[in-house]
Design an enzyme around this catalytic site. Structure first.
Site, PDB file in Angstrom:
ATOM      1  N   LYS A  49      -8.092  13.903   4.785  1.00  0.00           N
ATOM      2  CA  LYS A  49      -7.233  12.722   4.760  1.00  0.00           C
ATOM      3  C   LYS A  49      -6.232  12.856   5.896  1.00  0.00           C
ATOM      4  CE  LYS A  49      -6.262  13.889   0.401  1.00  0.00           C
ATOM      5  NZ  LYS A  49      -6.421  12.701  -0.398  1.00  0.00           N
ATOM      6  N   ARG A  50      -5.456  11.786   6.174  1.00  0.00           N
ATOM      7  CA  ARG A  50      -4.403  11.921   7.169  1.00  0.00           C
ATOM      8  C   ARG A  50      -3.480  13.076   6.796  1.00  0.00           C
ATOM      9  NH1 ARG A  50      -3.591   8.037  11.288  1.00  0.00           N
ATOM     10  NH2 ARG A  50      -1.915   9.453  11.791  1.00  0.00           N
ATOM     11  N   THR A  69      -8.567   6.673  -1.920  1.00  0.00           N
ATOM     12  CA  THR A  69      -9.923   6.148  -2.099  1.00  0.00           C
ATOM     13  C   THR A  69     -10.914   7.287  -1.849  1.00  0.00           C
ATOM     14  OG1 THR A  69      -9.688   5.324   0.165  1.00  0.00           O
ATOM     15  CG2 THR A  69      -9.549   3.697  -1.595  1.00  0.00           C
ATOM     16  N   HIS A 113       0.806  -1.225   0.000  1.00  0.00           N
ATOM     17  CA  HIS A 113       0.000   0.000   0.000  1.00  0.00           C
ATOM     18  C   HIS A 113       0.838   1.272   0.000  1.00  0.00           C
ATOM     19  CE1 HIS A 113      -4.017  -1.750   0.780  1.00  0.00           C
ATOM     20  NE2 HIS A 113      -3.337  -2.683   1.404  1.00  0.00           N
ATOM     21  N   LYS A 173     -14.531   8.545  -3.765  1.00  0.00           N
ATOM     22  CA  LYS A 173     -15.799   8.883  -3.083  1.00  0.00           C
ATOM     23  C   LYS A 173     -16.297  10.255  -3.528  1.00  0.00           C
ATOM     24  CE  LYS A 173     -14.057   6.166   0.699  1.00  0.00           C
ATOM     25  NZ  LYS A 173     -13.187   6.197   1.877  1.00  0.00           N
ATOM     26  N   LYS A 200       0.981  14.441   1.120  1.00  0.00           N
ATOM     27  CA  LYS A 200      -0.387  14.742   0.703  1.00  0.00           C
ATOM     28  C   LYS A 200      -0.569  16.247   0.485  1.00  0.00           C
ATOM     29  CE  LYS A 200      -2.275  10.688   3.147  1.00  0.00           C
ATOM     30  NZ  LYS A 200      -2.967   9.856   2.154  1.00  0.00           N
TER      31      LYS A 200
HETATM   32  C1  NBG Z   1      -2.584   3.751   1.933  1.00  0.00           C
HETATM   33  C2  NBG Z   1      -2.182   4.646   0.777  1.00  0.00           C
HETATM   34  C3  NBG Z   1      -3.398   5.132   0.003  1.00  0.00           C
HETATM   35  C4  NBG Z   1      -4.250   3.938  -0.392  1.00  0.00           C
HETATM   36  C5  NBG Z   1      -4.573   3.105   0.826  1.00  0.00           C
HETATM   37  C6  NBG Z   1      -5.365   1.870   0.488  1.00  0.00           C
HETATM   38  C7  NBG Z   1      -1.177   2.995   3.791  1.00  0.00           C
HETATM   39  C8  NBG Z   1       0.084   2.345   4.198  1.00  0.00           C
HETATM   40  N1  NBG Z   1      -1.374   3.185   2.498  1.00  0.00           N
HETATM   41  O1  NBG Z   1      -2.995   5.821  -1.138  1.00  0.00           O
HETATM   42  O2  NBG Z   1      -1.448   5.743   1.258  1.00  0.00           O
HETATM   43  O3  NBG Z   1      -5.437   4.368  -1.003  1.00  0.00           O
HETATM   44  O4  NBG Z   1      -3.394   2.685   1.455  1.00  0.00           O
HETATM   45  O5  NBG Z   1      -4.731   1.119  -0.479  1.00  0.00           O
HETATM   46  O6  NBG Z   1      -1.995   3.328   4.626  1.00  0.00           O
END
Ligand code: NBG
Length: 796
Positions: free
Chosen positions: A532-533, A640, A353, A644, A538
């Site tokens: 988002k985080r 994701t 991920h 949305k 980001k």
């Molecule tokens: C996150 C990514 C996102 C991705 C999500 C689900 C982690 C390690 N990775 O870009 O930063 O959409 O995983 O795949 O949380």
């Protein structure tokens, strides 16, 4: 009595029965909490019938089962999901009306199950929903954290964390399974006895199962989410207690519980790292035992395991499941090492991920060897076997004093997947370049998706109604049917209805913000949202820097023809990530000044909403006009949230990163505001040592905005507060905020111009809805079933 009346009176009775006998309350004195619990139990009862039927069928058919191992499941609230999936909305409303209760108020009383940090955990939750909707026999395995992700609040604009206590109230969805307990160990020695190698752990702990039914759309199928809680083997030392040392008597229990206490404990110190590794082993090992127990109950030839079991490792956190399964097969069941490895390889798959080097897990081999001495030996043997088969290789799963979980997972797995087309390509070119050359068929792509039930049908009832009125309700579990909307988009009266839905959603959000935060949002303005985080890649700081520059320009010319905007932020920063926390504070300080500025406040408002979670996302996304997806290209694996927003009719301003690339391809480039460098340009530019200074010198707006950070404009009481952010951006700027600023600015002015034509904007937004059907997690799960697991739906 007509059927409908009968069912609603039956449900009324069920509700009352739970209120009386489960909650022990008289309706006269029941509180919201009691009603919510009674309702949850009544709904859960309905789920159980489907659940039992699905489980029975799974055993009867004896097909391949899927096990999704994940450190995080960010499932959010469950009550509304359950009611909707069981098609009981009307019944529930009527029953509650009858008792004078409001359904929405009761739904809003439910706390969020915040068992995840962000995208990875939310993806796991969307996958559970899709697995059940599709009828794929599957089980999610994770940890039942007593404290989920921390609660965020602001004091003087600064993030303050407090513990999330979602389990303080009873959780109506879970079934405790005291009979499903496994004893696991840590530490100790490896001994050799009668030609066998055995691990004798020193510290023992028990894992106890808690099950939550996960019901799919229209209740056709239900799977299980099984979460493990830590329990002491000897909970209580009576001897110590009798001797008067009460604290020591309960110590075992307290220590065992810490293992499932918090999500991602602070890992900047040795104790934190150790706890994290223990958590990973704890849930992986318990899950492997549970999987084997179930397999053994139906089969006697362990070599059949890969035919019956597919295990998905959600990132490397459960990677230790591979060596643990191998240890059981080889050490405990006496299979040869080679046969054991082949079986493990046949079952395991790994999803990567992130490509961020700091996020690829590596463990100090001393720590690892101390906690899991036998596993370290097994990892060496796996690695040796791989080396023997590929003597030309240069990397390994253990080097430089570290155990490398990414490499280990790749070597062990049958399939390795990325989460967007770009990310999968970059995996092949960068982190897994050599392994990909050795195993060219192992890496596959599965672009992420989101569940349309939660992320459109339930969170955006206005838009859902319009869609269903236009094309019927087949889209809810076949999202690509949304393309059938396209002909209506040319119809002026349809577009008017579409615009009304959006403006109602904005109004609802504004009401909520006014009630909860006392801020009045201008609903005529464009709602521009980044949620988002918090992370430098980001680039929330790119967003706020552009907002500062824009504010300065409006001040220069307050009578200009500006497009009004409300900039909304939400997101949590990791406790120890100081730079990200300073960005939050900066945004809050900018908001304070800008929102009070009479000259500009009709055109620009900024707000940072605290404590971002799934429920807040469900409020924000339907109300968005503009979705900010502005990561440095090559850094966001997929995203994701981006999906949305598009699905709910927001336009995206974004870079060619992660799944943005595919979103743009689907919705059409004319319906997407693109800016910024491409992933390979980013890599090139970073090599130029003065990239940031050049960018600043070339753009006076950027220079002026950075100066405002330096001269204390936003923190007059503490003028030096943001100097380090300006310095970071000027002298290092690893994430290329400065180099992308000018093009971002250009794209934002295009956004402004486009928003001036409301009908055209609505048409573009509606095309985003109509063309986002591919981003359903149902499509993603079908991809995993076919390309990775070889699993089949059991729905007839
Ligand atoms: C996150 C990514 C996102 C991705 C999500 C689900 C982690 C390690 N990775 O870009 O930063 O959409 O995983 O795949 O949380």
């Amino acid at each position: 009595m007509a059927r409908k009346d009968r069912t609603s009176s039956e449900f009324r009775d069920a509700l009352l029965k739970h209120l009386t006998y489960t909650m022990g309350k008289d309706p006269e004195h029941a509180q919201f909490f009691d009603w919510r619990m009674a309702l949850s139990h009544a709904i859960r009862d309905r789920m159980v019938d489907h659940w039992v039927a699905s489980t029975r069928k799974t055993y009867e058919q004896d097909g391949k089962r899927v096990y999704y191992l994940s450190m995080e499941f960010l499932i959010g609230r469950l009550l509304e999901d359950g009611i909707v999936n069981l098609e009981m909305v009307e019944e529930v409303k009527e029953a509650l009306d009858h008792f004078g209760m409001d359904m929405r108020t009761i739904l809003n009383d439910e706390p969020d199950a915040a068992l995840g940090n962000g995208g990875l955990g939310r993806l796991a939750a969307c996958f559970l929903d899709s697995l059940s909707t599709i009828g794929c026999p599957a089980m999610g395995y994770g940890i039942r954290y007593e404290n989920g992700l921390f609660k965020q609040s602001f004091v003087d604009g600064r993030q303050v964390e407090s513990p999330e206590t979602w389990l303080q109230e009873p959780h109506p969805w879970e079934f405790e399974r005291p009979e499903v307990r496994f004893t696991l160990g840590f530490g100790g020695d490896v001994i050799y006895e009668n030609g066998k190698t055995l691990w004798r752990p020193a510290e023992l702990i028990q894992a106890e199962a808690f099950d939550t039914p996960i019901i799919g759309w229209k209740g056709k199928w239900a799977n299980t989410l099984r979460l493990w809680a830590g329990r002491a083997v000897d909970p209580f030392d009576l001897g110590l207690f009798n001797s008067g040392d009460f604290a020591a008597a309960a110590e075992h229990e307290a220590l065992a519980r810490t293992i499932s206490r918090v999500l991602y404990p602070e890992d900047s110190n040795e104790a934190g790292k150790e706890l994290r590794l223990k958590q990973e082993f704890f849930f992986s090992a318990a899950s492997i035992r549970d999987i084997l127990r179930r397999f053994d109950s139906q089969h006697d030839d362990i070599r059949m395991l890969p035919k019956k079991v597919a295990i998905q490792l959600n990132d490397t956190h459960p990677a230790i499941a591979g060596p643990e399964l191998l240890r059981i097969l080889h050490d405990e069941r006496g299979l040869s090492f080679e046969d054991s490895l082949e079986i493990v390889h046949g079952c395991m798959n790994y999803t990567n991920h992130t490509l961020l080097p700091e996020a690829l897990e590596r463990w100090d081999e001393r720590l690892f060897g101390r906690l899991l001495p036998r596993h370290l030996q097994i990892i060496d043997r796996i690695d040796d076997a791989h080396y023997k088969a590929h003597p030309q290789r240069t990397l390994s799963a253990r080097s430089d004093g570290q155990v490398k979980m990414g490499e280990l997972s790749f070597i062990v797995a049958n399939r390795v997947n990325g989460v967007s087309a770009l990310h999968t390509d970059l995996m092949k070119q960068t982190v897994f370049k050599e392994l990909h050359t050795l195993h060219p068929n192992r890496i596959v792509n599965q672009t992420n998706g989101v569940t349309p039930r939660r992320w459109l049908h339930n969170c955006n009832p206005g838009l859902s109604r319009l869609i269903t009125d236009t094309i019927g309700d087949g889209w809810v579990d076949d999202l690509e049917q949304l393309v059938k909307l396209e002909p209506s988009i040319k119809d002026k009266s349809w577009i008017k209805r579409f615009e009304t839905v959006k403006s109602d959603n904005k109004q609802a959000l504004a009401t909520y913000v006014a009630q909860t935060h006392g801020v009045k949002l201008n609903t005529e303005a464009m709602f521009d949202i980044q949620i988002k985080r918090m992370h430098e890649y980001k680039r929330q700081h790119l967003n706020i820097l552009e907002a500062i520059a824009h504010w300065q320009e409006i001040r220069d010319n307050p009578n200009g023809d500006w497009t009004p905007r409300v900039k909304i932020f939400a997101g949590k920063a990791a406790q120890g990530y100081h730079f990200a926390k300073d960005i939050i504070r900066l945004i809050n300080d900018v908001a304070k000044l800008v929102n009070a500025d009479h000259a500009t406040r009709d055109y620009l408002q900024v707000i940072f909403l605290p404590n971002y979670n799934v429920t807040l996302a469900e409020r924000l996304i339907p109300a968005a006009d503009l979705s900010e997806q502005i990561s440095t290209a090559g850094k966001e694996a997929s995203g994701t949230g981006n999906m949305k927003f598009a699905l709910n009719g927001a336009l995206t301003v974004g870079t060619l990163d992660g799944a943005n690339v595919e979103i743009r391809e689907h919705v059409g480039e004319e319906n997407f505001f693109l800016f910024g460098m491409l992933a390979d340009e980013v890599m090139q530019r970073r090599m130029m040592h003065d990239h940031a200074q050049k960018a600043i010198a070339a753009d006076p707006r950027l220079a002026r905005a950075l100066n405002a950070l330096r001269d204390g404009t936003f923190s007059p009481e503490d003028p030096g507060r943001y100097t380090h952010i300006a310095d970071n951006l000027t002298w290092s700027d690893y994430f290329l905020v400065c180099s992308d600023f000018t093009d971002y600015w250009r794209a934002q002015r295009e956004v402004d111009a486009a928003y001036k034509n409301p009908d055209k904007w609505a048409e573009m937004a509606a095309l985003n809805v109509a063309r986002s059907g591919w981003f359903s997690s149902d499509r993603t799960i079908r991809g995993y079933m076919c390309d990775i697991w070889g699993a089949e739906s059991l729905l007839s």
